[in-house]
Design a protein around this motif. Sequence first.
Motif, PDB file in Angstrom:
ATOM      1  N   SER A 204       0.850  -1.412  -0.059  1.00 39.03           N
ATOM      2  CA  SER A 204      -0.081   0.047   0.116  1.00 39.03           C
ATOM      3  C   SER A 204       0.900   1.286   0.222  1.00 39.03           C
ATOM      4  O   SER A 204       0.304   2.351  -0.559  1.00 39.03           O
ATOM      5  CB  SER A 204      -1.028  -0.191   1.311  1.00 39.03           C
ATOM      6  N   ALA A 205       1.971   1.161   0.691  1.00 38.49           N
ATOM      7  CA  ALA A 205       3.078   2.307   0.638  1.00 38.49           C
ATOM      8  C   ALA A 205       4.298   1.563   0.702  1.00 38.49           C
ATOM      9  O   ALA A 205       4.472   0.718   1.450  1.00 38.49           O
ATOM     10  CB  ALA A 205       2.732   3.186   1.778  1.00 38.49           C
ATOM     11  N   GLY A 206       5.268   2.535   0.354  1.00 34.76           N
ATOM     12  CA  GLY A 206       6.700   2.070   0.339  1.00 34.76           C
ATOM     13  C   GLY A 206       7.214   1.471  -0.819  1.00 34.76           C
ATOM     14  O   GLY A 206       6.578   1.391  -1.879  1.00 34.76           O
ATOM     15  N   THR A 207       8.517   1.209  -0.819  1.00 34.28           N
ATOM     16  CA  THR A 207       9.349   0.968  -2.137  1.00 34.28           C
ATOM     17  C   THR A 207      10.159  -0.635  -1.859  1.00 34.28           C
ATOM     18  O   THR A 207      10.539  -0.707  -0.773  1.00 34.28           O
ATOM     19  CB  THR A 207      10.138   1.693  -2.518  1.00 34.28           C
ATOM     20  N   VAL A 208      10.088  -1.434  -2.870  1.00 29.74           N
ATOM     21  CA  VAL A 208      10.767  -2.501  -3.028  1.00 29.74           C
ATOM     22  C   VAL A 208      12.052  -2.388  -3.972  1.00 29.74           C
ATOM     23  O   VAL A 208      11.663  -2.093  -4.989  1.00 29.74           O
ATOM     24  CB  VAL A 208      10.285  -4.140  -3.256  1.00 29.74           C
ATOM     25  N   ARG A 209      13.382  -2.586  -3.441  1.00 32.07           N
ATOM     26  CA  ARG A 209      14.498  -2.480  -4.486  1.00 32.07           C
ATOM     27  C   ARG A 209      15.228  -3.764  -4.596  1.00 32.07           C
ATOM     28  O   ARG A 209      15.498  -4.400  -3.525  1.00 32.07           O
ATOM     29  CB  ARG A 209      15.218  -1.195  -4.163  1.00 32.07           C
ATOM     30  N   VAL A 210      15.462  -4.233  -5.900  1.00 28.70           N
ATOM     31  CA  VAL A 210      16.054  -5.513  -5.873  1.00 28.70           C
ATOM     32  C   VAL A 210      17.386  -4.967  -6.544  1.00 28.70           C
ATOM     33  O   VAL A 210      17.709  -4.495  -7.631  1.00 28.70           O
ATOM     34  CB  VAL A 210      15.297  -6.366  -6.981  1.00 28.70           C
ATOM     35  N   PHE A 211      18.896  -5.330  -5.921  1.00 31.30           N
ATOM     36  CA  PHE A 211      20.029  -4.817  -6.194  1.00 31.30           C
ATOM     37  C   PHE A 211      19.889  -3.338  -6.909  1.00 31.30           C
ATOM     38  O   PHE A 211      20.366  -3.000  -7.821  1.00 31.30           O
ATOM     39  CB  PHE A 211      20.692  -5.846  -7.476  1.00 31.30           C
ATOM     40  N   GLY A 212      19.132  -2.552  -5.989  1.00 26.79           N
ATOM     41  CA  GLY A 212      19.183  -0.879  -6.540  1.00 26.79           C
ATOM     42  C   GLY A 212      18.313  -0.615  -7.122  1.00 26.79           C
ATOM     43  O   GLY A 212      17.872   0.565  -7.372  1.00 26.79           O
ATOM     44  N   GLU A 213      17.543  -1.678  -7.822  1.00 22.79           N
ATOM     45  CA  GLU A 213      16.224  -1.236  -8.715  1.00 22.79           C
ATOM     46  C   GLU A 213      15.041  -1.295  -8.351  1.00 22.79           C
ATOM     47  O   GLU A 213      14.508  -2.296  -7.737  1.00 22.79           O
ATOM     48  CB  GLU A 213      16.598  -1.851 -10.229  1.00 22.79           C
ATOM     49  N   PRO A 214      14.293  -0.291  -8.399  1.00 19.60           N
ATOM     50  CA  PRO A 214      12.905  -0.680  -8.050  1.00 19.60           C
ATOM     51  C   PRO A 214      12.377  -1.614  -8.644  1.00 19.60           C
ATOM     52  O   PRO A 214      12.383  -2.008  -9.913  1.00 19.60           O
ATOM     53  CB  PRO A 214      12.010   0.596  -8.465  1.00 19.60           C
ATOM     54  N   LEU A 215      11.283  -2.683  -7.726  1.00 20.90           N
ATOM     55  CA  LEU A 215      10.771  -3.750  -8.301  1.00 20.90           C
ATOM     56  C   LEU A 215       9.468  -3.427  -8.978  1.00 20.90           C
ATOM     57  O   LEU A 215       8.715  -2.678  -8.341  1.00 20.90           O
ATOM     58  CB  LEU A 215      10.655  -4.871  -7.242  1.00 20.90           C
ATOM     59  N   ALA A 216       9.251  -3.853 -10.055  1.00 22.92           N
ATOM     60  CA  ALA A 216       7.825  -3.630 -10.780  1.00 22.92           C
ATOM     61  C   ALA A 216       7.472  -4.859 -11.135  1.00 22.92           C
ATOM     62  O   ALA A 216       7.956  -5.672 -12.022  1.00 22.92           O
ATOM     63  CB  ALA A 216       8.072  -2.604 -12.166  1.00 22.92           C
ATOM     64  N   GLY A 217       6.508  -5.597 -10.601  1.00 23.56           N
ATOM     65  CA  GLY A 217       5.957  -6.924 -11.277  1.00 23.56           C
ATOM     66  C   GLY A 217       6.751  -7.857 -10.162  1.00 23.56           C
ATOM     67  O   GLY A 217       7.270  -7.760  -9.359  1.00 23.56           O
ATOM     68  N   VAL A 218       6.679  -9.156 -10.783  1.00 19.05           N
ATOM     69  CA  VAL A 218       7.414 -10.246 -10.134  1.00 19.05           C
ATOM     70  C   VAL A 218       8.707 -10.227 -10.031  1.00 19.05           C
ATOM     71  O   VAL A 218       9.249  -9.769 -11.029  1.00 19.05           O
ATOM     72  CB  VAL A 218       6.811 -11.570 -11.007  1.00 19.05           C
ATOM     73  N   ASN A 219       9.283 -10.630  -8.965  1.00 15.42           N
ATOM     74  CA  ASN A 219      10.734 -10.392  -8.698  1.00 15.42           C
ATOM     75  C   ASN A 219      11.448 -11.643  -9.537  1.00 15.42           C
ATOM     76  O   ASN A 219      11.362 -12.837  -9.102  1.00 15.42           O
ATOM     77  CB  ASN A 219      10.960 -10.347  -7.351  1.00 15.42           C
ATOM     78  N   ARG A 220      11.987 -11.311 -10.749  1.00 14.50           N
ATOM     79  CA  ARG A 220      12.723 -12.599 -11.627  1.00 14.50           C
ATOM     80  C   ARG A 220      13.834 -12.683 -11.092  1.00 14.50           C
ATOM     81  O   ARG A 220      14.645 -13.937 -11.207  1.00 14.50           O
ATOM     82  CB  ARG A 220      12.784 -11.919 -13.108  1.00 14.50           C
ATOM     83  N   ARG A 221      14.423 -12.119 -10.122  1.00 15.08           N
ATOM     84  CA  ARG A 221      15.728 -12.501  -9.521  1.00 15.08           C
ATOM     85  C   ARG A 221      15.735 -13.337  -8.312  1.00 15.08           C
ATOM     86  O   ARG A 221      16.711 -13.498  -7.430  1.00 15.08           O
ATOM     87  CB  ARG A 221      16.378 -11.356  -9.456  1.00 15.08           C
ATOM     88  N   ALA A 222      14.415 -13.661  -7.699  1.00  7.08           N
ATOM     89  CA  ALA A 222      14.317 -14.376  -6.879  1.00  7.08           C
ATOM     90  C   ALA A 222      13.602 -15.808  -6.922  1.00  7.08           C
ATOM     91  O   ALA A 222      12.954 -15.869  -8.005  1.00  7.08           O
ATOM     92  CB  ALA A 222      13.355 -13.734  -5.710  1.00  7.08           C
ATOM     93  N   GLY A 223      13.916 -16.855  -6.123  1.00 11.83           N
ATOM     94  CA  GLY A 223      13.221 -18.090  -6.091  1.00 11.83           C
ATOM     95  C   GLY A 223      12.371 -18.167  -4.698  1.00 11.83           C
ATOM     96  O   GLY A 223      12.963 -17.785  -3.896  1.00 11.83           O
ATOM     97  N   TYR A 224      11.292 -18.791  -4.750  1.00 14.02           N
ATOM     98  CA  TYR A 224      10.272 -18.858  -3.806  1.00 14.02           C
ATOM     99  C   TYR A 224      10.062 -20.242  -3.317  1.00 14.02           C
ATOM    100  O   TYR A 224       9.543 -21.184  -4.201  1.00 14.02           O
ATOM    101  CB  TYR A 224       8.942 -17.999  -4.126  1.00 14.02           C
TER     102      TYR A 224
END
Length: 268
Positions: free
Chosen positions: A65-85
């Motif tokens: 709802s608020a806040g930012t997710v960054r993956v290796f410095g880049e804002p995350l948009a959509g599914v995190n393709r650099r992660a395994g779940y």
Amino acid sequence: MSPPALALENITCTFVSGARGGARYTAVRDTTIVVAPGEFVSVVGPTGCGKSTLLNVAAGLLAPSAGTVRVFGEPLAGVNRRAGYLFQQDALMPWRNALENITVGLEFRGVPRETAQEQGRDWLRRVGLAGFGDRYPHQLSGGMRKRVALAQTLILDPQILLMDEPFSALDVQTRQLMENELLELWSANRKSVVFITHDLEEAIALSDRVVVLSAGPESHPIGEYAIDIPRPRDVSEARLTRRFLELHAEIWHAMKAEVLKGYARQLQ
């Protein structure tokens, strides 16, 4: 200086029940968790404190709802393709044998079948299942199924591992074996790990750092603890050391009131 592998910055997640004007529930508020490249971080807290919610945000499966997710410095948009779940319940396909389950992600990526199966057989060996590639999920024990699920995730070589109580359904002995296997695989090629667990002992035995969340609603971190037990570790032996007991006492002292608070809310 390299950016964090994963940064959850001031994350708030609010859910609205029913139609417009329904009740609002804020699971987590203003929560920041930063994971360095190659760092193993466990997140612990009472039931219902939003641990899995944060993991879904990190995976890109839930927009905050608020806040930012960054993956290796880049804002995350959509599914995190650099992660395994790795989920609490394995997602093995019952109509595919162990080898075929392990290679399914490579097939979706267009890797030729022969190449995928060669890599799959290598991962069967790495997780101690050489010779079991033709077994179907119903023919495997719980621990074997977890090994297949782990290989299914790691074969895709994610830079970040998101793990949601992956060993909670296993018996104590199998669980410790799987924890040691995870540490062995992780130490060979260190990924950044976010490990969700209710088990404080498991968190301390595995991690470089433990983050403690408050009871929900509006859960947030109430403490972070560096785990300075030397590596490599055997989880059963680590639990017997003086430093482990000191860390356990310190962290439990910080989270005990939150656990009791969360339990009381469940009874209401």
